[in-house]
Design a protein around this motif. Structure first.
Motif, PDB file in Angstrom:
ATOM      1  N   TYR A 116       0.179  -1.521  -0.041  1.00  0.00           N
ATOM      2  CA  TYR A 116       0.111   0.114   0.286  1.00  0.00           C
ATOM      3  C   TYR A 116       1.043   1.173  -0.092  1.00  0.00           C
ATOM      4  CZ  TYR A 116      -4.064  -3.679   0.551  1.00  0.00           C
ATOM      5  OH  TYR A 116      -4.969  -4.003   0.471  1.00  0.00           O
ATOM      6  N   PRO A 117       0.424   2.523  -0.457  1.00  0.00           N
ATOM      7  CA  PRO A 117      -0.727   2.931  -0.707  1.00  0.00           C
ATOM      8  C   PRO A 117      -1.073   1.928  -2.175  1.00  0.00           C
ATOM      9  CG  PRO A 117       0.123   4.792  -1.260  1.00  0.00           C
ATOM     10  CD  PRO A 117       0.948   3.918  -0.759  1.00  0.00           C
ATOM     11  N   LEU A 118      -2.279   1.224  -2.851  1.00  0.00           N
ATOM     12  CA  LEU A 118      -2.698   1.654  -3.719  1.00  0.00           C
ATOM     13  C   LEU A 118      -3.421   2.312  -4.714  1.00  0.00           C
ATOM     14  CD1 LEU A 118      -5.224  -1.182  -2.159  1.00  0.00           C
ATOM     15  CD2 LEU A 118      -3.534  -1.492  -3.384  1.00  0.00           C
ATOM     16  N   PRO A 119      -3.361   2.337  -6.397  1.00  0.00           N
ATOM     17  CA  PRO A 119      -3.017   3.845  -7.003  1.00  0.00           C
ATOM     18  C   PRO A 119      -4.877   3.724  -6.814  1.00  0.00           C
ATOM     19  CG  PRO A 119      -2.674   1.248  -8.110  1.00  0.00           C
ATOM     20  CD  PRO A 119      -2.758   0.637  -6.616  1.00  0.00           C
ATOM     21  N   THR A 120      -5.214   4.969  -7.290  1.00  0.00           N
ATOM     22  CA  THR A 120      -6.182   5.949  -6.728  1.00  0.00           C
ATOM     23  C   THR A 120      -7.358   4.807  -7.667  1.00  0.00           C
ATOM     24  OG1 THR A 120      -6.066   7.221  -9.148  1.00  0.00           O
ATOM     25  CG2 THR A 120      -4.843   7.848  -5.918  1.00  0.00           C
ATOM     26  N   HIS A 121      -7.068   4.443  -8.321  1.00  0.00           N
ATOM     27  CA  HIS A 121      -8.688   3.175  -9.400  1.00  0.00           C
ATOM     28  C   HIS A 121      -8.457   2.332  -8.802  1.00  0.00           C
ATOM     29  CE1 HIS A 121      -5.103   2.193 -11.672  1.00  0.00           C
ATOM     30  NE2 HIS A 121      -5.581   1.251 -12.095  1.00  0.00           N
ATOM     31  N   ILE A 122      -8.376   1.942  -7.444  1.00  0.00           N
ATOM     32  CA  ILE A 122      -8.302   0.654  -6.928  1.00  0.00           C
ATOM     33  C   ILE A 122      -8.783   1.655  -5.710  1.00  0.00           C
ATOM     34  CG2 ILE A 122      -7.483  -1.400  -5.870  1.00  0.00           C
ATOM     35  CD1 ILE A 122      -5.700  -1.705  -8.315  1.00  0.00           C
ATOM     36  N   ASP A 123     -10.410   0.129  -5.572  1.00  0.00           N
ATOM     37  CA  ASP A 123     -10.823   1.006  -3.896  1.00  0.00           C
ATOM     38  C   ASP A 123     -10.971  -0.314  -3.245  1.00  0.00           C
ATOM     39  OD1 ASP A 123     -12.334   3.089  -5.314  1.00  0.00           O
ATOM     40  OD2 ASP A 123     -14.055   2.034  -6.140  1.00  0.00           O
ATOM     41  N   TYR A 124     -10.239  -1.512  -3.882  1.00  0.00           N
ATOM     42  CA  TYR A 124     -10.151  -2.496  -2.325  1.00  0.00           C
ATOM     43  C   TYR A 124      -9.817  -3.227  -3.230  1.00  0.00           C
ATOM     44  CZ  TYR A 124     -14.268  -1.096  -0.033  1.00  0.00           C
ATOM     45  OH  TYR A 124     -15.629   0.021  -0.086  1.00  0.00           O
ATOM     46  N   CYS A 125      -8.462  -4.357  -1.886  1.00  0.00           N
ATOM     47  CA  CYS A 125      -7.703  -5.438  -2.549  1.00  0.00           C
ATOM     48  C   CYS A 125      -7.982  -6.403  -1.969  1.00  0.00           C
ATOM     49  CB  CYS A 125      -6.278  -4.563  -2.810  1.00  0.00           C
ATOM     50  SG  CYS A 125      -4.854  -5.818  -3.176  1.00  0.00           S
TER      51      CYS A 125
END
Length: 102
Positions: free
Chosen positions: A82-91
């Protein structure tokens, strides 16, 4: 379901995972869906009034769904930092985690 795979393959996978009842439609590769992800036109033909959740193992295929206002869930082959790319809500790392989200 929106898949680049053939319809019959999608049906078999959903049956194997025992999650076929989770989905209202299957948009699979074939004459009715000749354009594949990640092209924007592959997503825009889906008409649904309600919440759409896009679960995908390919991170690049989540860019357009996020732009369309869909909830995006990345199911990567390897654990992610993390952090995830901004276009991903959940992983998520497993299907049980998906059950908790939806």
């Amino acid at each position: 379901i929106l898949t680049n795979s053939p319809y019959i393959f999608a049906k078999e996978i959903l049956a194997f995972l025992n999650i076929g009842d989770w989905f209202q439609q299957i948009h699979a590769n074939g004459p009715k869906t000749p354009i594949k992800k990640p092209l924007a036109s592959a997503y825009r033909h889906i008409k649904y009034h309600g919440r759409i959740v896009m679960v995908e193992d390919s991170e690049k295929n989540l860019v357009v769904p996020k732009q369309l206002g869909w909830t995006t869930v990345w199911f990567p082959e390897q654990p992610q930092t993390y952090p995830l790319p901004t276009h991903i809500d959940y992983c998520i790392q497993d299907l049980a985690s998906l059950c908790d989200l939806i």
